[in-house]
Design an enzyme around this catalytic site. Structure first.
Site, PDB file in Angstrom:
ATOM      1  CD  GLU A 179      -3.205  -0.663   2.397  1.00  0.00           C
ATOM      2  OE1 GLU A 179      -3.107   0.018   3.331  1.00  0.00           O
ATOM      3  OE2 GLU A 179      -4.203  -1.720   1.948  1.00  0.00           O
ATOM      4  CD  GLU A 390      -3.476  -5.743   4.046  1.00  0.00           C
ATOM      5  OE1 GLU A 390      -3.790  -4.885   4.410  1.00  0.00           O
ATOM      6  OE2 GLU A 390      -2.731  -5.815   4.188  1.00  0.00           O
TER       7      GLU A 390
HETATM    8  C1  GAL Z   1      -4.150  -2.368   6.253  1.00  0.00           C
HETATM    9  C2  GAL Z   1      -2.657  -2.071   6.595  1.00  0.00           C
HETATM   10  C3  GAL Z   1      -2.742  -2.977   7.204  1.00  0.00           C
HETATM   11  C4  GAL Z   1      -3.573  -3.307   8.566  1.00  0.00           C
HETATM   12  C5  GAL Z   1      -4.997  -2.644   7.474  1.00  0.00           C
HETATM   13  C6  GAL Z   1      -6.552  -2.260   8.532  1.00  0.00           C
HETATM   14  O1  GAL Z   1      -4.139  -0.878   5.090  1.00  0.00           O
HETATM   15  O2  GAL Z   1      -2.184  -2.529   5.355  1.00  0.00           O
HETATM   16  O3  GAL Z   1      -1.689  -3.567   7.399  1.00  0.00           O
HETATM   17  O4  GAL Z   1      -3.349  -2.412   9.318  1.00  0.00           O
HETATM   18  O5  GAL Z   1      -5.449  -1.995   6.978  1.00  0.00           O
HETATM   19  O6  GAL Z   1      -6.618  -1.636   8.810  1.00  0.00           O
END
Ligand code: GAL
Length: 488
Positions: A179, A390
């Protein structure tokens, strides 16, 4: 034995995914490992940021211990096996491997730790998806200017080559940077993430520019030096919201929604997947606003022709991280205000009618929107292979083990993904879905108050025990049957 008992309740699969579809879960080094100074690890920007206190993190919590994964990897592995994951995504702590960020000194203990993780995963039939850098820049590099300087491009490439050379005989799926868009906005524009120095309107573009170049250079190193022998794939994972116009009948709001997609996603994806250059609409809007503000040139830097050639096509798959939808509204700002959202005259907010995952959360419960985002990527980026690296949903603390509301979000999301992959519907080339996260962990500025794990961790207990939420048990059934149950 444990796995069988775990899966014993009756389950009837109805929406089956394509054969070989990947089901994973993700973590990141700083959020789970702990052992912040163990065995020669160097400090990173999050170590420094959390140790400085100042109420920038919930209750000034740190990840000095976190889930203890540095010493308790064997426990994490049990969770991974219990779920039956096909893929496990984790990140390497750059400063655990290279304490000052450079290859001048290599920490063998760090190599040993990740070698064991990788070997254990493979021995259990789980495919490692490895992120080189997930927000935890070595402090020594930050002290030299970090992502603000062009010099970091070479340093990152050297680190990437070191990792490909050390682990690439076994790791076949690589994410260079996690990200970069979130990092540019939260760390360098707003300054609420480490290193914590706000610089609205400038630094986000400057750091994004260097991160894109660093990624592309590392991809080329893989391509020319490692690919033939190792036969893996390399990409960068991008966060994206799905943005709808606040007033769907307003042409200005429709443009605002497109502007946010351009700023959040296309600023990174278009150079990499299309033509090596930023979206024209952003180039012209930031240039016009910069001119009004008296800057000698646009605050959005330009790539040279050589850089464009290097960046174009520098990814082997599209890695996307998705959590929520939002609304965009056109809003005229005065040129005195410096802010990247203001560069595109747009305001973003959630629809007040949407439920939120937990009070105060930035995540609205909009599982329907993932389908729209994936179709957007398919259409705009020429139907790439997509991995969702994710997706998740937080609970507050204390988080109930019976997390029905959360499972309903994940289940509905998977149901949308079925439509996305279905040959008779969207035909998106989606091949992997990873839940964020395997474990409750250190959720950046929210510390341990926001729980994303499939497994609950009791951070008050020094043994850091892991207990499955209901979502873990339900996800295991989905993985087992390669499908999800349609509601009655
Ligand atoms: C993403 C990040 C993760 C985690 C997730 C939930 O942006 O890559 O590390 O924190 O959000 O907020």
């Amino acid at each position: 034995m444990m796995t069988m008992a775990f899966l014993s309740s009756s389950y009837r699969e109805e929406l089956t995914f394509p054969e070989g579809f990947g089901w994973g879960a993700a973590t990141a080094a700083y959020q789970v490992e702990g052992g912040w100074d163990a065995d020669g690890k160097g400090p990173n920007v999050w170590d420094t940021f959390t140790h400085q206190g100042g109420d920038r993190v919930f209750r000034n919590q740190t990840a000095d211990v976190a889930c203890g994964s540095y010493t308790l990897w064997g426990e994490d592995l049990k969770c991974i096996k219990q779920l039956g994951l096909t893929h496990y995504r984790f990140s390497l702590s750059w400063s655990r491997l290279l304490p000052d960020g450079t290859t001048g000194f290599i920490n063998q203990k760090g190599i040993d730790y990740y070698n064991k993780m990788i070997d254990d995963l493979l021995a259990n039939g789980v495919i490692p998806v490895v992120t080189l850098y997930h927000f935890d820049l070595p402090q020594h590099l930050e002290d030299q200017g970090g992502w603000k300087t062009g010099a970091i491009v070479e340093v990152f490439d050297a680190y990437a080559q070191f990792c490909f050379g050390t682990f690439g005989d076994r790791v076949k799926l690589w994410i260079t940077i996690n990200e970069p868009n979130t990092l540019a906005l939260l760390a360098y524009d707003k300054g609420i993430f480490a290193p914590g120095v706000p610089n609205p309107g400038n630094r986000a573009y400057q750091t994004a520019h260097n991160m894109i170049k660093a990624h592309a250079k590392a991809w080329h190193s893989y391509d020319s030096l490692f690919r033939k022998k190792q036969n893996g794939q390399v990409s960068m994972s991008l966060f994206s919201p799905w943005v709808e116009p606040a007033d769907p009948t307003s042409a200005a709001d429709q443009e605002a929604a497109k502007g946010i997609m351009a700023l959040a996603l296309d600023l990174f994806a278009k150079p990499i997947f299309i033509d090596g250059d930023y979206p024209a609409v952003l180039k012209s809007q930031v240039a016009a606003m910069s001119k009004k503000q008296g800057y000698p040139s646009s605050r959005l830097p330009e790539f040279t022709e050589e850089e464009k050639r290097m960046i174009k096509g520098s990814a082997d798959f599209f890695a996307i991280q998705y959590y929520t939808a939002c609304l965009a509204k056109h809003q005229e700002y005065s040129e005195g205000e410096l802010n990247i959202l203001k560069d595109i005259n747009t305001e973003v907010f959630p629809d007040p009618s949407w439920k939120v995952s937990q009070p105060g959360s930035w995540i609205s419960v909009t599982p329907w929107s993932i389908r729209k985002l994936l179709k957007y990527i398919k259409d705009l980026y020429n139907n790439p292979v997509i991995y969702i690296t994710e997706n998740g949903f937080p609970q507050g603390d204390p988080a109930p083990l019976d997390d029905t509301q959360r499972w309903e979000y994940i289940r509905q999301t998977i149901q949308e993904l079925y439509k996305v992959t279905a040959i008779h519907l969207d035909k998106v080339s989606l091949q992997l879905y990873c839940v964020w996260s395997l474990l409750d962990n250190f959720e950046w500025t929210q510390g341990y108050s926001s729980r994303f794990g499939l497994y609950k961790i009791d951070f008050e207990d020094s043994a850091l025990p892991q207990v499955p939420y209901k979502s873990a048990m339900e996800y295991a059934k989905v993985i087992q049957s390669n499908g999800v149950k349609r509601p009655l």
